[in-house]
Design a protein around this motif. Sequence first.
Motif, mmCIF file in Angstrom:
data_model
loop_
_atom_site.group_PDB
_atom_site.id
_atom_site.type_symbol
_atom_site.label_atom_id
_atom_site.label_comp_id
_atom_site.label_asym_id
_atom_site.label_seq_id
_atom_site.Cartn_x
_atom_site.Cartn_y
_atom_site.Cartn_z
ATOM 1 N N VAL A 123 -49.767 5.755 60.774
ATOM 2 C CA VAL A 123 -49.960 7.478 60.074
ATOM 3 C C VAL A 123 -48.831 8.366 61.231
ATOM 4 C CG1 VAL A 123 -51.699 9.276 59.782
ATOM 5 C CG2 VAL A 123 -52.870 6.815 59.909
ATOM 6 N N VAL A 124 -48.042 8.884 60.355
ATOM 7 C CA VAL A 124 -47.219 9.579 61.110
ATOM 8 C C VAL A 124 -48.398 11.530 61.507
ATOM 9 C CG1 VAL A 124 -45.112 10.727 60.527
ATOM 10 C CG2 VAL A 124 -45.387 9.265 59.576
ATOM 11 N N SER A 125 -47.965 12.190 62.593
ATOM 12 C CA SER A 125 -48.330 13.216 62.692
ATOM 13 C C SER A 125 -47.958 14.785 61.947
ATOM 14 C CB SER A 125 -48.362 13.545 64.626
ATOM 15 O OG SER A 125 -47.287 14.043 64.426
ATOM 16 N N ALA A 126 -48.525 15.853 62.307
ATOM 17 C CA ALA A 126 -47.397 16.300 61.047
ATOM 18 C C ALA A 126 -46.219 16.816 62.763
ATOM 19 C CB ALA A 126 -49.028 17.778 61.761
ATOM 20 N N PRO A 127 -45.589 17.925 62.072
ATOM 21 C CA PRO A 127 -44.113 17.783 62.651
ATOM 22 C C PRO A 127 -44.143 18.444 63.406
ATOM 23 C CG PRO A 127 -43.734 18.821 60.667
ATOM 24 C CD PRO A 127 -44.935 18.370 61.005
ATOM 25 N N GLN A 128 -43.196 18.136 65.097
ATOM 26 C CA GLN A 128 -42.940 19.559 65.393
ATOM 27 C C GLN A 128 -41.724 20.272 65.516
ATOM 28 O OE1 GLN A 128 -44.655 19.634 69.325
ATOM 29 N NE2 GLN A 128 -43.202 20.449 70.849
ATOM 30 N N VAL A 129 -41.471 21.347 65.090
ATOM 31 C CA VAL A 129 -40.104 21.837 65.297
ATOM 32 C C VAL A 129 -40.048 23.104 65.730
ATOM 33 C CG1 VAL A 129 -39.114 23.078 62.783
ATOM 34 C CG2 VAL A 129 -40.856 21.212 62.467
ATOM 35 N N LYS A 130 -38.567 22.621 66.040
ATOM 36 C CA LYS A 130 -38.332 24.288 67.202
ATOM 37 C C LYS A 130 -36.889 24.716 66.573
ATOM 38 C CE LYS A 130 -36.062 23.995 72.173
ATOM 39 N NZ LYS A 130 -36.107 23.675 73.098
ATOM 40 N N MET A 131 -37.382 26.358 66.595
ATOM 41 C CA MET A 131 -35.491 26.557 65.658
ATOM 42 C C MET A 131 -35.546 27.776 66.384
ATOM 43 S SD MET A 131 -38.496 27.999 62.783
ATOM 44 C CE MET A 131 -39.849 26.552 62.183
ATOM 45 N N VAL A 132 -33.867 28.427 66.288
ATOM 46 C CA VAL A 132 -33.377 29.436 66.762
ATOM 47 C C VAL A 132 -33.485 30.118 65.445
ATOM 48 C CG1 VAL A 132 -31.437 30.143 68.699
ATOM 49 C CG2 VAL A 132 -32.288 27.551 68.147
ATOM 50 N N ASN A 133 -33.707 31.994 66.146
ATOM 51 C CA ASN A 133 -32.989 32.718 65.299
ATOM 52 C C ASN A 133 -31.627 33.052 65.901
ATOM 53 O OD1 ASN A 133 -33.291 35.240 64.411
ATOM 54 N ND2 ASN A 133 -34.853 36.065 64.910
ATOM 55 N N VAL A 134 -30.989 33.111 65.089
ATOM 56 C CA VAL A 134 -29.697 33.435 64.772
ATOM 57 C C VAL A 134 -28.778 34.589 63.528
ATOM 58 C CG1 VAL A 134 -28.413 31.204 65.940
ATOM 59 C CG2 VAL A 134 -29.015 31.701 63.489
ATOM 60 N N SER A 135 -30.333 35.057 63.430
ATOM 61 C CA SER A 135 -29.948 36.430 62.550
ATOM 62 C C SER A 135 -29.458 38.036 62.548
ATOM 63 C CB SER A 135 -30.488 36.241 61.556
ATOM 64 O OG SER A 135 -31.758 37.165 62.112
ATOM 65 N N GLY A 136 -29.187 37.985 64.102
ATOM 66 C CA GLY A 136 -28.854 39.729 64.332
ATOM 67 C C GLY A 136 -30.674 40.420 63.949
ATOM 68 N N LYS A 137 -31.703 39.727 62.820
ATOM 69 C CA LYS A 137 -32.691 40.784 62.505
ATOM 70 C C LYS A 137 -33.788 40.395 63.282
ATOM 71 C CE LYS A 137 -31.555 40.271 57.805
ATOM 72 N NZ LYS A 137 -31.973 40.413 56.764
ATOM 73 N N THR A 138 -34.366 40.394 63.453
ATOM 74 C CA THR A 138 -36.339 39.568 63.504
ATOM 75 C C THR A 138 -37.111 38.979 62.733
ATOM 76 O OG1 THR A 138 -36.362 41.990 65.497
ATOM 77 C CG2 THR A 138 -38.363 40.489 64.673
ATOM 78 N N VAL A 139 -37.982 38.239 62.983
ATOM 79 C CA VAL A 139 -38.161 36.897 62.137
ATOM 80 C C VAL A 139 -39.231 37.458 62.228
ATOM 81 C CG1 VAL A 139 -39.003 35.149 61.461
ATOM 82 C CG2 VAL A 139 -37.163 35.733 62.010
ATOM 83 N N GLN A 140 -40.325 37.782 61.065
ATOM 84 C CA GLN A 140 -41.574 38.340 61.071
ATOM 85 C C GLN A 140 -42.667 37.065 60.437
ATOM 86 O OE1 GLN A 140 -42.805 41.823 58.176
ATOM 87 N NE2 GLN A 140 -43.059 42.370 60.178
ATOM 88 N N GLN A 141 -42.133 36.386 59.405
ATOM 89 C CA GLN A 141 -42.658 35.305 58.336
ATOM 90 C C GLN A 141 -41.612 33.687 58.483
ATOM 91 O OE1 GLN A 141 -44.419 36.958 54.924
ATOM 92 N NE2 GLN A 141 -45.313 34.519 54.482
ATOM 93 N N VAL A 142 -42.400 32.669 58.795
ATOM 94 C CA VAL A 142 -41.552 31.974 58.515
ATOM 95 C C VAL A 142 -42.846 30.962 57.943
ATOM 96 C CG1 VAL A 142 -41.154 29.029 60.083
ATOM 97 C CG2 VAL A 142 -41.035 32.293 61.194
ATOM 98 N N MET A 143 -41.948 29.747 56.656
ATOM 99 C CA MET A 143 -42.896 29.278 56.084
ATOM 100 C C MET A 143 -42.334 27.630 56.068
ATOM 101 S SD MET A 143 -43.567 28.893 51.800
ATOM 102 C CE MET A 143 -41.569 28.607 51.619
ATOM 103 N N LEU A 144 -42.599 26.819 56.872
ATOM 104 C CA LEU A 144 -42.457 25.843 57.052
ATOM 105 C C LEU A 144 -43.229 24.386 56.094
ATOM 106 C CD1 LEU A 144 -41.188 23.365 59.070
ATOM 107 C CD2 LEU A 144 -43.525 22.971 60.046
ATOM 108 N N VAL A 145 -41.897 23.952 55.391
ATOM 109 C CA VAL A 145 -42.632 22.878 54.117
ATOM 110 C C VAL A 145 -42.477 21.417 54.325
ATOM 111 C CG1 VAL A 145 -41.477 22.162 52.446
ATOM 112 C CG2 VAL A 145 -41.391 24.578 52.154
ATOM 113 N N VAL A 146 -42.874 20.391 54.316
ATOM 114 C CA VAL A 146 -42.864 19.345 55.223
ATOM 115 C C VAL A 146 -43.266 18.727 53.988
ATOM 116 C CG1 VAL A 146 -44.495 17.432 56.604
ATOM 117 C CG2 VAL A 146 -44.220 19.841 57.427
ATOM 118 N N ASN A 147 -41.858 17.982 53.588
ATOM 119 C CA ASN A 147 -41.860 16.841 52.067
ATOM 120 C C ASN A 147 -41.590 15.467 52.686
ATOM 121 O OD1 ASN A 147 -39.264 16.440 50.449
ATOM 122 N ND2 ASN A 147 -40.697 17.325 49.120
ATOM 123 N N ASP A 148 -42.277 14.823 51.309
ATOM 124 C CA ASP A 148 -42.069 13.137 50.892
ATOM 125 C C ASP A 148 -41.284 13.127 49.870
ATOM 126 O OD1 ASP A 148 -41.977 10.896 51.304
ATOM 127 O OD2 ASP A 148 -44.144 10.183 51.373
#
Lengths: 82, 214
Positions: free
Chosen positions: B99-124
Motif C-alpha cells: 500500500v502506497v501513501s499519499a505523496p509528499q510534493v515540494k514545489m517552488v513558485n517561479v512565476s513572479g506572482k503570488t499563488v493563492q490556490q494549489v490543486m494537486l492531482v494524483v493519478n494512477d
Amino acid sequence: MTRTKPILIKLMIIFFIALVSGQTARAACEVSCAAICRYTCAFTLTGNCSDEEAFNKVNTCCDSAYENTPGLTNCGRGGELD
Amino acid sequence: MEHWSKRALGSPKLRILAVCAAVSMLVISVAVARGLRARSQSKVARDALVEQMEKAPVFPIRIQQDDDAPVRIVEATVQEISGSDYEKLTSEKSNHLLVVSAPQVKMVNVSGKTVQQVMLVVNDASTQQSQGIVMKNLSVESGSTYTISPASFVKSETLTAVDQHGTVTSSLKPPMKSKKFWLPFADKSQIQVRVGIGFQDGTTWFNRDQRRGN
C-alpha cells in the motif's frame, strides 16, 4: 462542382459532430470531495476531463463542503511554506 | 439479615445457584481483562508501526509538468508498506499486497506572482483514476517553496482516553492511522502528480495538455 459541395457539407457536419462529441467525452467527469480543514479539501475524479475543467468542479464541490461541514478547524499541518 | 442469608444458603438449590453466579462472574472478569490486555498490546504494536513508518524509505514518483511551469514541482515521493501493516495501522482491509501513501510534493513558485490556490492531482497511469487535494487562501510569494505532505490528506482527529485513575489524556491521532493517508493505487511506479495553480490576480495555470478542450 455541384456534387462536391454536398460532400463537403457532409464532411463538415461529420467533423463538427466528432469535435463536439470529443469535447463532451473529455469533459464528462464527476467530482466528489470532502473538506479536511478550513480551505483544504480532498477530491476524487471519476471519468475524463482536463484539469482546467476539473478545477472549476472541484472548487464548486469544495465550497459546498466547507459550508456543510460544521466545526472545521484551521489547517495546522500539511501544506507548509518553507 | 444473617438469619435470612443462613436460611437462604441452607437450601441446596440456592447454594448451587450462588456458586454458578460466582463462577460466571469470575469467567466474565477474566474475559474482560484479557480483552483489555489484547487491545493494549495491539495499540503498542500499532504505535511501533507508526514509528517504523516515520523512518521508512521514500520513493520518487513521476512528475507531470511543462518545462515552463510557473510553479515547479521539485520533489514528489511516497512511502510504501505491506498490506498487513496497513491493516494493523488503520484497522481496514486492503486488496493490495503493498500500500502506497499519499505523496509528499515540494514545489517552488517561479512565476513572479503570488499563488493563492494549489490543486494537486494524483493519478494512477494504469487505471487513469485520479484523486487529489485543493488548498485555498494561500499566499505563496514568488521564490517561495511550498510543500504538501501526506498528512494534508487527513482530517485531524483527537484521541481522548481515561485511565483507571480517571486521568483524561488527549493526543492527536497519527495521520497514518487513517485510511485517507493511503492511496487506493497498487503500483507506485504508475503514480504521477501534477498541479493546477490559481494566482492572487485571478489567473490560473495548467499543463498544456490539461487545459480546457485538450
